[in-house]
Every structure is written in structure tokens, then in C-alpha cells.
Enzyme design. Structure first.
Site, mmCIF file in Angstrom:
data_model
loop_
_atom_site.group_PDB
_atom_site.id
_atom_site.type_symbol
_atom_site.label_atom_id
_atom_site.label_comp_id
_atom_site.label_asym_id
_atom_site.label_seq_id
_atom_site.Cartn_x
_atom_site.Cartn_y
_atom_site.Cartn_z
ATOM 1 N N ARG A 16 67.278 42.126 -116.114
ATOM 2 C CA ARG A 16 67.228 42.591 -114.712
ATOM 3 C C ARG A 16 67.703 44.028 -114.576
ATOM 4 O O ARG A 16 67.134 44.815 -113.833
ATOM 5 C CB ARG A 16 68.126 41.716 -113.827
ATOM 6 C CG ARG A 16 67.659 40.317 -113.603
ATOM 7 C CD ARG A 16 68.659 39.593 -112.724
ATOM 8 N NE ARG A 16 68.586 40.086 -111.363
ATOM 9 C CZ ARG A 16 67.809 39.569 -110.428
ATOM 10 N NH1 ARG A 16 67.050 38.533 -110.695
ATOM 11 N NH2 ARG A 16 67.780 40.069 -109.209
ATOM 12 N N TYR A 40 64.823 32.210 -123.219
ATOM 13 C CA TYR A 40 63.859 33.149 -123.818
ATOM 14 C C TYR A 40 64.586 34.372 -124.346
ATOM 15 O O TYR A 40 65.626 34.766 -123.796
ATOM 16 C CB TYR A 40 62.731 33.539 -122.855
ATOM 17 C CG TYR A 40 63.130 34.092 -121.507
ATOM 18 C CD1 TYR A 40 63.457 35.434 -121.333
ATOM 19 C CD2 TYR A 40 63.151 33.265 -120.383
ATOM 20 C CE1 TYR A 40 63.776 35.935 -120.071
ATOM 21 C CE2 TYR A 40 63.480 33.756 -119.127
ATOM 22 C CZ TYR A 40 63.787 35.099 -118.983
ATOM 23 O OH TYR A 40 64.116 35.584 -117.736
ATOM 24 N N ASP A 77 63.753 38.838 -100.682
ATOM 25 C CA ASP A 77 64.587 37.670 -100.390
ATOM 26 C C ASP A 77 65.076 37.644 -98.944
ATOM 27 O O ASP A 77 65.395 36.574 -98.416
ATOM 28 C CB ASP A 77 65.805 37.636 -101.324
ATOM 29 C CG ASP A 77 65.478 36.976 -102.668
ATOM 30 O OD1 ASP A 77 64.278 36.782 -102.959
ATOM 31 O OD2 ASP A 77 66.410 36.661 -103.424
HETATM 32 C C1 LIG Z 1 68.489 31.877 -111.316
HETATM 33 C C2 LIG Z 1 67.438 32.823 -110.808
HETATM 34 C C3 LIG Z 1 66.415 33.218 -111.672
HETATM 35 C C4 LIG Z 1 65.388 34.057 -111.199
HETATM 36 N N1 LIG Z 1 64.388 34.432 -112.048
HETATM 37 C C5 LIG Z 1 63.359 35.172 -111.582
HETATM 38 C C6 LIG Z 1 62.282 35.543 -112.458
HETATM 39 O O1 LIG Z 1 62.261 35.207 -113.638
HETATM 40 N N2 LIG Z 1 61.247 36.285 -111.927
HETATM 41 C C7 LIG Z 1 61.230 36.683 -110.611
HETATM 42 O O2 LIG Z 1 60.264 37.336 -110.179
HETATM 43 N N3 LIG Z 1 62.259 36.370 -109.780
HETATM 44 C C8 LIG Z 1 63.309 35.635 -110.233
HETATM 45 N N4 LIG Z 1 64.347 35.318 -109.400
HETATM 46 C C9 LIG Z 1 64.318 35.791 -108.001
HETATM 47 C C10 LIG Z 1 64.762 37.232 -107.868
HETATM 48 O O3 LIG Z 1 65.986 37.425 -108.541
HETATM 49 C C11 LIG Z 1 64.915 37.644 -106.405
HETATM 50 O O4 LIG Z 1 63.853 37.133 -105.652
HETATM 51 C C12 LIG Z 1 64.945 39.173 -106.265
HETATM 52 O O5 LIG Z 1 66.033 39.717 -106.972
HETATM 53 C C13 LIG Z 1 65.034 39.576 -104.792
HETATM 54 O O6 LIG Z 1 65.147 40.969 -104.694
HETATM 55 P P1 LIG Z 1 65.543 41.637 -103.313
HETATM 56 O O7 LIG Z 1 65.551 43.104 -103.565
HETATM 57 O O8 LIG Z 1 64.678 41.103 -102.228
HETATM 58 O O9 LIG Z 1 67.006 41.102 -102.978
HETATM 59 P P2 LIG Z 1 68.376 41.365 -103.740
HETATM 60 O O10 LIG Z 1 68.171 41.431 -105.203
HETATM 61 O O11 LIG Z 1 69.329 40.349 -103.217
HETATM 62 O O12 LIG Z 1 68.816 42.812 -103.264
HETATM 63 C C14 LIG Z 1 69.369 43.024 -101.990
HETATM 64 C C15 LIG Z 1 70.171 44.328 -102.030
HETATM 65 O O13 LIG Z 1 70.595 44.623 -100.705
HETATM 66 C C16 LIG Z 1 71.991 44.968 -100.726
HETATM 67 N N5 LIG Z 1 72.504 44.625 -99.386
HETATM 68 C C17 LIG Z 1 72.815 43.394 -98.913
HETATM 69 N N6 LIG Z 1 73.212 43.475 -97.616
HETATM 70 C C18 LIG Z 1 73.142 44.793 -97.275
HETATM 71 C C19 LIG Z 1 73.410 45.519 -96.084
HETATM 72 N N7 LIG Z 1 73.809 44.897 -94.953
HETATM 73 N N8 LIG Z 1 73.238 46.863 -96.082
HETATM 74 C C20 LIG Z 1 72.830 47.514 -97.209
HETATM 75 N N9 LIG Z 1 72.572 46.870 -98.376
HETATM 76 C C21 LIG Z 1 72.706 45.533 -98.401
HETATM 77 C C22 LIG Z 1 72.559 44.155 -101.865
HETATM 78 O O14 LIG Z 1 73.779 44.697 -102.337
HETATM 79 C C23 LIG Z 1 71.429 44.229 -102.886
HETATM 80 O O15 LIG Z 1 71.530 45.384 -103.686
HETATM 81 C C24 LIG Z 1 65.400 34.513 -109.850
HETATM 82 C C25 LIG Z 1 66.441 34.138 -109.002
HETATM 83 C C26 LIG Z 1 67.455 33.307 -109.483
HETATM 84 C C27 LIG Z 1 68.558 32.911 -108.536
#
Ligand SMILES: Cc1cc2nc3c(=O)[nH]c(=O)nc-3n(C[C@H](O)[C@H](O)[C@H](O)COP(=O)(O)OP(=O)(O)OC[C@H]3O[C@@H](n4cnc5c(N)ncnc54)[C@H](O)[C@@H]3O)c2cc1C
Length: 394
Positions: free
Chosen positions: A106, A212, A290
Site C-alpha cells: 500500500r 501473497y 470509502d
Molecule cells: C483488510 C483490507 C484489505 C483490503 N484489500 C484491498 C485490495 O486488495 N484491493 C483494493 O482495491 N482495496 C482493498 N481494500 C480497500 C481499500 O483499502 C480502501 O477501499 C481504500 O484504501 C480507500 O481509499 P480512500 O482514499 O477512499 O480512503 P482512506 O484510505 O481511508 O483515506 C482517507 C484519507 O482521508 C484522511 N482524512 C480522514 N478524515 C479527514 C478529514 N476530516 N479531513 C482531512 N483528511 C481526512 C485520512 O487520514 C486518510 O488519509 C482493503 C481494505 C481492507 C480493510
């Protein structure tokens, strides 16, 4: 295109959105709550649909340089290690779906996105800046950061993860929903073992373990999911103990035991999700990743959906530059059905991986094994719709 775009969150989704949007000439400011940029130590699977999105951002080669290319994913029984089914990835996945399948750490994917954002003159990433409040206006959207600083932009994208603050102004007040499962995550050293580039899903009763190799880092990635309702702390950074993880997966096949013996610092958290939203935007504010559609990880598509969202968002804004609220509604309409279907498909995989009853295991895994032998390409076919998606055309 809107001139000034604000994004809450510099995770994979927020940085991808910044890159896709800045490419069309907008000035983008990303606010990240944490003091620095980073990601936890764990692996991520990126299938062809995700890699096609990265390609559109010009990042496929940079990601490929830090990724492993798995040959296949194998479903196995946990104690005997017997192969139930094998889906070919590698060259077959690439030829069929138009892009390779990668396994990557990641932090490496996040690093590629962060470096590209840093090098882009149209993107500014502000760390230690938590979005606390959003003011929806007719011509502008206002953002107040924790500590009181205020700013405004033409649109705001909420990419602030499962506990999104931005979400409330779009979807009303709702809470993440506990899935009844917890996940273990760990990377253990390969110690020079020659491990084939294959992902293995070890299917136990009410639990499964995915392993993996991440050859670029010299580690094996472990993700273990256990059905358990007694622990509900949703966090990326809750440290567990090697003994507790071994207790959940101990006594399985010797190759699992060997990996568990090497555990040093496993991490654990309860798994939450967000129910699908049919409306993704309100006026000048929209959700991504997310923050909008957090899903259980059984199809490994959460980050992939965030990358696809980023591309779709940029395309919709480009197509309707004179009316941003309409463009944001188009974006939600374009993405809702696919992400909701992905959430459902992810749950179906949990069922397949966790079967409890002995006779059901015999019937389902027997049928899967038979299908694999009679028509080797067949078992993976049910996911063609996931990987064939092309974010450039959809
Ligand atoms: C066990 C597990 C395994 C996974 N494996 C996979 C995989 O193999 N392949 C895949 O595609 N996906 C996988 N996922 C899903 C994936 O990790 C998430 O869907 C992805 O990281 C979401 O990204 P995001 O940027 O939407 O959210 P996040 O990664 O949660 O990023 C949100 C960001 O916003 C910041 N933030 C939060 N609140 C605020 C605020 N109020 N103001 C400013 N900043 C803020 C946080 O600090 C963070 O940096 C997995 C998830 C899990 C739990």
C-alpha cells in the site's frame, strides 16, 4: 472545469482524484488530517480495472516498477492444503482485460500517487489539516479546518474515508455499519524462500486467510478475516499480538504455520462498511472512495473503486464545465450501480470463503473443483464484469 477544487483526504482516493482533476487544468488543494503522508504496511491487489485507471493518470509504469505480477489465485482447504480451484491471472488476465494484475505494498502505491501529486504544479497537498466543517453555498463551497482556518473553492470532494465528515452534508447523518468480522494484517519476511507469485485463499470455517508475496519488498502479505462480534474498534493502527493471530489460524496447513511463526507485529481492526448511496453529491460537494462506498475487502476492490471514481469524476466535470452541480450528479449516476453491485459481490465471496457446514463445504467446494477441472477458465468468469470495466470508456 472548475478553477479551484478542494479535496478532503490524501489517501489513495483523494490523491488519485487530485491527479485526474489537475490534468484538466484545475488548481487542486488536498487537505490531509495526518501530519504527514503515508499508508500502513500491508499489501493491495490491483486488478486490470484499477490498473486501467492508473494508466489514464500516466502512472502504470511507476506502479509496475514496484509491484509483483501474480500468476494465479488459488482457493485451498486450510488443513490439507488441497487445491479447490485456480483462476489464472498473469498473461491471461492482461490479454483478456487489457491491463495486468498487480500485487503491491500500500505504501508503494500511495508513494507513487504522492510523488506525482508533489510534482504537479496544479496540486497542493496540505498535511495536518483536518476538515471540520463544510458550508454549502450557491456559488462556492466553504471549508473550515480544525483550528479555525477557513477557505473556499468551486467544488469540494469528500475523499476522507469511512468516517467522512463531508458525507453528512450529502447523505445526512449516518454511521458506518459493523460487518460482524475483524481483519488481521501482517507482512512477514520471505527470508530468501522461493515463493511462486500466486495468491492463496485458505478457506476455513467462519474465517479465511489470504497470502501473497510482495517480492519488491521481500515479504509475504497476510490478510486474515474472522467472524467475530466481540471487538469493534475500526482503526488502521490497532496492534494485535502474534499469539492471538496464531490462535485464529493455528493448526492449518504447514505453509500457513511457517508464515505465522514469522509474525512480529500483526495489526487488527474490526471491519465496517457503508450502505450504498444512490445520491453522491449535494450542490458543489461530492463523495469518493470509502467516504461513499466503504465495502468489506473480500473482492479486493475498495481502492480500485476509488481509482475508478477519480477518473469518472474528472470525465463528468470535463463534459459539463458550465454546470458543476449537474456534472457531480452525472458522476454519482455513473458510479452508483457499479459500486453497489461490487459491495454485494464482495459479500457473496465472504459466504464462499467461510462456509461452516461440512456437507455445504463438500457440495460447494466439490462443484468448484469439478468446474475447474472440466473448464479451467470457468470459475473466474463470474468476475469478468469487475475486471473488464474500462474507466476511459464507461
Ligand atoms: C483488510 C483490507 C484489505 C483490503 N484489500 C484491498 C485490495 O486488495 N484491493 C483494493 O482495491 N482495496 C482493498 N481494500 C480497500 C481499500 O483499502 C480502501 O477501499 C481504500 O484504501 C480507500 O481509499 P480512500 O482514499 O477512499 O480512503 P482512506 O484510505 O481511508 O483515506 C482517507 C484519507 O482521508 C484522511 N482524512 C480522514 N478524515 C479527514 C478529514 N476530516 N479531513 C482531512 N483528511 C481526512 C485520512 O487520514 C486518510 O488519509 C482493503 C481494505 C481492507 C480493510
Amino acid at each position: 472545469m472548475p478553477d479551484r477544487i478542494l479535496i478532503a483526504g490524501a489517501g489513495i482516493g483523494g490523491l488519485a482524484a487530485a491527479l485526474a482533476l489537475a490534468e484538466s487544468g484545475s488548481r487542486v488543494t488536498v487537505f490531509e488530517a495526518h501530519d504527514g503522508l503515508g499508508e500502513m504496511g500491508a499489501g493491495l491487489q490491483l486488478s486490470a480495472n484499477a490498473v486501467k485507471a492508473l494508466r489514464l493518470m500516466g502512472l502504470e509504469d511507476a506502479v509496475a516498477a514496484r509491484a509483483s505480477r501474480p500468476e494465479a489465485v488459488e482457493l485451498r482447504l486450510p488443513k490439507s492444503g488441497r487445491l479447490v480451484s485456480r483462476v489464472e491471472l498473469g498473461a491471461r488476465h492482461e490479454a483478456k482485460f487489457g491491463a495486468p494484475y498487480f500485487h503491491i505494498h500500500r505504501a508503494d502505491l500511495h508513494g507513487v500517487l504522492a510523488e506525482a501529486a508533489d510534482a504537479h504544479p496544479g496540486i497542493q497537498v496540505v498535511t495536518g489539516a483536518r476538515v471540520a466543517r463544510v458550508t454549502h453555498g450557491k456559488n462556492q463551497v466553504g471549508v473550515e479546518l480544525e483550528g479555525g482556518a477557513e477557505t473556499s473553492g468551486d467544488i469540494l470532494i469528500g475523499a476522507d474515508g469511512i468516517h467522512s465528515v463531508v458525507r453528512e452534508g450529502v447523505a445526512g447523518r449516518d454511521e458506518p455499519v459493523f460487518t460482524g468480522m475483524m481483519a488481521w494484517r501482517a507482512c512477514v519476511p520471505l527470508k530468501g524462500d522461493s515463493v511462486p507469485p500466486v495468491a492463496t485463499v485458505w478457506m476455513g470455517r467462519g474465517r479465511h486467510l489470504v497470502t501473497y508475496p510482495l517480492h519488491h519488498r521481500g515479504v509475504m502479505n497476510l490478510v486474515g478475516v474472522v467472524e467475530r462480534r466481540d471487538w469493534q474498534e475500526e482503526s488502521w493502527t490497532s496492534e494485535g499480538t502474534p499469539e492471538a493471530m496464531r490462535a485464529d489460524f493455528g493448526g492449518w496447513h504447514r505453509s500457513v504455520d511457517t508464515l505465522l511463526e514469522r509474525l512480529e507485529r500483526p495489526w487488527r481492526w474490526a471491519l465496517f462498511e457503508r450502505h450504498p448511496l444512490s445520491v453522491w453529491s449535494a450542490g458543489r460537494v461530492a463523495l469518493l472512495g470509502d467516504a461513499c462506498h466503504a465495502m468489506p475487502p473480500f473482492l479486493a476492490q475498495g481502492a480500485a473503486m476509488a481509482l475508478e471514481d477519480a477518473v469518472a469524476l474528472a470525465r463528468c466535470l470535463k463534459a459539463r464545465p458550465e454546470d458543476v452541480s449537474h456534472a457531480l450528479r452525472d458522476y454519482g449516476a455513473a458510479r452508483h450501480e457499479r459500486t453497489a453491485k461490487m459491495q454485494g459481490a464482495s459479500w457473496a465471496n465472504a459466504w464462499r470463503f467461510h462456509l461452516e457446514s461440512g456437507w455445504l463445504r463438500t457440495v460447494v467446494y466439490g462443484a468448484l473443483g469439478l468446474a475447474s477441472r472440466i473448464a479451467p477458465g470457468q470459475p473466474g468468469k463470474m468476475f469478468d464484469w469487475v475486471y473488464a470495466y474500462d474507466p476511459a470508456k464507461a
